[in-house]
Design an enzyme around this catalytic site. Structure first.
Site, short mmCIF file in Angstrom:
data_model
loop_
_atom_site.label_atom_id
_atom_site.label_comp_id
_atom_site.label_asym_id
_atom_site.label_seq_id
_atom_site.Cartn_x
_atom_site.Cartn_y
_atom_site.Cartn_z
N HIS A 373 55.08 33.79 44.15
CA HIS A 373 54.06 34.61 44.53
C HIS A 373 54.07 36.00 44.41
CE1 HIS A 373 50.23 34.88 46.78
NE2 HIS A 373 50.65 33.87 47.69
N ASP A 377 48.85 34.77 42.58
CA ASP A 377 48.28 34.51 43.41
C ASP A 377 47.64 33.20 43.35
OD1 ASP A 377 48.50 37.14 44.51
OD2 ASP A 377 46.90 37.83 43.52
#
Length: 400
Positions: A373, A377
């Site tokens: 992450h 995204d």
């Protein structure tokens, strides 16, 4: 006394990713073997043997222990009748050199992983005194674990007795860890602790892919035998080309996006997990990918991968479908930002309006990506999976 000729294999070296043969660069006499065969965890720069040009100099190293690297003061002098012998030291090599950054000064920004910061705080360690070995000198948890504070003159604390866990009842066998198993444990633990993983899953219908595979294999007449995994590698490579953000790595102060699509394929061997590399997979035909995967798999199981064949790529695929595993989540292969987990193909009943039965049988495969992450995204990873699904469900587009 043994004589080694130019090109003769004098040692087999196993690194964290591959095994390789080390050849003599020129003819010499083997004066002393310092590190016995089978020794594990040898540090970079360690002297493993002594080689000399003059046979008369062999005996001068009989008592040499290898505790210090030979120098002008420690190497025995050559006989007066011959010139000073030139000593060669064979050193253990690794696939990647370990960086040796300098400790941070008080005025410099401390670059450390969150896990390293937490660990340092718990142990009251000043990160400015810790040398980082991560990307661009970043401090990781292993650096904090290996840090030793300067000794201070003080009274030693009273000795404490650590309770030893009771051994489980029954018989058992302790298997010594191989070099590759130790590295797997270290790298994947680091990946899971430092990379904020999240997961996305899709189901792809593969009936068209299965049919195209059967037709191509029939046309090949034994020249090649394409597997479902070969199509998956090609589809992933093309999807990475369409969504290049997934083809990237976290550097701490930057995100590096690669211009080439190099895919590692997880391979289970008796020695442990290997990840042979398929370079420029997006530019290769499916038949070429198939032959390369088969060749690397054979070499990998025989411990014959070279460093170039075992290097880290830009994306990894792990397939457990052949074991009947329906779905699973994989751990990201550092320093990459994503990995694709492939499950087994299964048949399902799906609605088919307009048909007599009102339903039909379709074959589906479960795909799951694990994503970093910090780099990706959710929307970006979803775009990659959408592109991947399009190639899998319309396989002829991969042939264009």
């Amino acid at each position: 006394v043994s004589t080694q000729s130019t090109g003769e294999v004098i040692a087999e070296i196993e690194t964290d990713k591959a095994s390789m043969e080390f050849e003599a660069q020129e003819e010499f006499y083997l004066a002393k073997i310092i590190v016995p065969d089978g020794t594990q965890s040898i540090s970079v720069g360690t002297v493993i043997a002594i080689a000399v040009e003059d046979k008369a100099d062999v005996g001068k190293f009989q008592d040499y222990t290898g505790e210090e690297t030979p120098s002008a003061s420690s190497i025995p002098a050559a006989s007066e009748s011959s010139s000073q012998p030139r000593v060669q030291t064979q050193t253990q090599t690794q696939s990647e050199s370990t960086p040796q950054p300098q400790a941070l000064s008080p005025n410099e920004r401390i670059r450390a992983s969150p896990y390293a910061r937490v660990t340092a705080a718990e142990r009251s360690i000043d990160l400015r005194n810790v040398q980082g070995t991560g990307p661009s000198g970043r401090i990781i948890k292993a650096d904090v674990d290996s840090y030793k504070a300067p000794s201070r003159p003080s009274h030693p604390p009273p000795a404490t007795v650590q309770a030893t866990p009771a051994a489980p009842s029954g018989s058992y066998v302790d298997q010594p860890l191989s070099n590759i198993r130790q590295v797997i444990a270290q790298r994947l633990t680091e990946s899971k602790n430092e990379r904020p993983h999240y997961y996305l899953t899709i189901d792809c219908r593969v009936d068209k892919l299965m049919q195209l595979r059967a037709e191509l294999n029939e046309r090949g007449k034994g020249q090649y035998k394409l597997s479902v995994n070969d199509f998956i590698i090609k589809a992933a490579a093309l999807a990475l080309r369409e969504v290049p953000q997934v083809n990237s790595s976290w550097l701490g102060d930057a995100i590096r996006t690669y211009n080439t699509v190099d895919i590692n394929v997880a391979l289970s061997t008796e020695r442990g997990l290997l990840t042979p590399l398929i370079r420029n997979a997006d530019q290769k035909g499916i038949a070429s990918i198939s032959k390369e995967v088969q060749k690397l798999a054979e070499k990998g199981r025989a411990s014959g991968l070279s460093l170039e064949e075992a290097k880290s790529g830009t994306f990894t695929i792990s397939n457990l479908g052949m074991f009947g595993v329906k779905s699973f989540t994989a751990i990201i292969n550092p320093p990459q930002s994503s990995i694709l987990a492939v499950g087994a193909a299964e048949k399902r009943l799906i609605p088919a309006p307009g048909t007599k039965q009102g339903f039909e049988v379709g074959t589906f495969i479960h795909f799951t990506t694990s994503n970093d992450h910090r780099v990706l995204d959710g929307a970006t990873s979803a775009q990659f999976l959408a592109a991947f699904r399009n190639f899998i469900e319309n396989p002829t587009t991969m042939l264009l």
